[in-house]
Design a protein around this motif. Structure first.
Motif, PDB file in Angstrom:
ATOM      1  N   PRO A 103       0.809  -1.427   0.066  1.00  0.00           N
ATOM      2  CA  PRO A 103      -0.055   0.003  -0.214  1.00  0.00           C
ATOM      3  C   PRO A 103       0.769   1.233  -0.033  1.00  0.00           C
ATOM      4  N   ILE A 142      -2.200  -6.390   8.891  1.00  0.00           N
ATOM      5  CA  ILE A 142      -2.975  -5.961   7.774  1.00  0.00           C
ATOM      6  C   ILE A 142      -2.208  -6.454   6.496  1.00  0.00           C
ATOM      7  N   ARG A 150      -2.678 -10.150   6.225  1.00  0.00           N
ATOM      8  CA  ARG A 150      -3.999 -10.537   5.688  1.00  0.00           C
ATOM      9  C   ARG A 150      -4.175 -10.200   4.190  1.00  0.00           C
ATOM     10  N   HIS A 151      -3.532  -9.051   3.599  1.00  0.00           N
ATOM     11  CA  HIS A 151      -3.781  -8.850   2.457  1.00  0.00           C
ATOM     12  C   HIS A 151      -2.776  -9.939   1.522  1.00  0.00           C
ATOM     13  N   LEU A 207      -4.324 -12.430  -1.319  1.00  0.00           N
ATOM     14  CA  LEU A 207      -3.719 -12.339  -2.644  1.00  0.00           C
ATOM     15  C   LEU A 207      -3.374 -13.683  -3.158  1.00  0.00           C
ATOM     16  N   THR A 226     -10.903  -9.554  -1.186  1.00  0.00           N
ATOM     17  CA  THR A 226     -11.208  -8.963  -0.003  1.00  0.00           C
ATOM     18  C   THR A 226     -10.614  -9.926   1.151  1.00  0.00           C
ATOM     19  N   TYR A 227     -10.227  -8.932   2.254  1.00  0.00           N
ATOM     20  CA  TYR A 227     -10.005  -9.409   3.497  1.00  0.00           C
ATOM     21  C   TYR A 227     -10.490  -8.699   4.681  1.00  0.00           C
ATOM     22  N   ASP A 251     -10.478  -6.425   7.874  1.00  0.00           N
ATOM     23  CA  ASP A 251      -9.655  -5.580   8.415  1.00  0.00           C
ATOM     24  C   ASP A 251      -9.500  -6.038  10.005  1.00  0.00           C
ATOM     25  N   THR A 310      -8.268  -5.980  -2.121  1.00  0.00           N
ATOM     26  CA  THR A 310      -6.950  -6.244  -2.311  1.00  0.00           C
ATOM     27  C   THR A 310      -6.480  -5.380  -3.467  1.00  0.00           C
ATOM     28  N   ARG A 346      -7.715   1.466   0.613  1.00  0.00           N
ATOM     29  CA  ARG A 346      -6.267   1.279   1.083  1.00  0.00           C
ATOM     30  C   ARG A 346      -5.205   0.588   0.213  1.00  0.00           C
ATOM     31  N   HIS A 347      -5.660  -0.290  -0.349  1.00  0.00           N
ATOM     32  CA  HIS A 347      -4.643  -0.941  -1.454  1.00  0.00           C
ATOM     33  C   HIS A 347      -4.768  -0.550  -3.022  1.00  0.00           C
TER      34      HIS A 347
END
Length: 89
Positions: free
Chosen positions: A13, A28, A31-32, A36, A42-43, A45, A54, A70-71
């Motif tokens: 990010p 974060i 999880r991202h 992926l 998605t994941y 937060d 993502t 965010r990404h």
């Protein structure tokens, strides 16, 4: 038609969207990365439980919605401009 590959420099990010000192940053990013690998768009937060797109899901959309994701892979990076996507969404 398949989307072009997500450039490697777009996975992390932008610091304006996920500053280095933010609480839960490591979780974060974990999880991202997990989302992926799993191919999930998605994941959850870790602080709020809200769904977060993502970078891959946002890249596949093909354009920036300008809502502060965010990404978001479309934010210009210090290394250079946003890579071209080709075509339109």
């Amino acid at each position: 038609m398949a989307s072009p590959p997500l450039p490697c420099d777009r996975i992390e990010p932008h610091p304006a969207r996920l500053p280095p000192g933010i609480p839960h940053r490591a979780e974060i990013l974990r999880r991202h990365a997990e989302a992926l690998r799993a191919g999930s768009p998605t994941y959850a937060d870790p602080a709020t439980g809200l769904s977060v797109f993502t970078a891959r899901a946002l890249w596949d959309r093909g354009w920036c919605c300008d809502t502060g994701c965010r990404h978001c892979p479309y934010i210009p990076r210090p290394a250079g401009p946003v890579p071209p996507r080709g075509g339109s969404a």
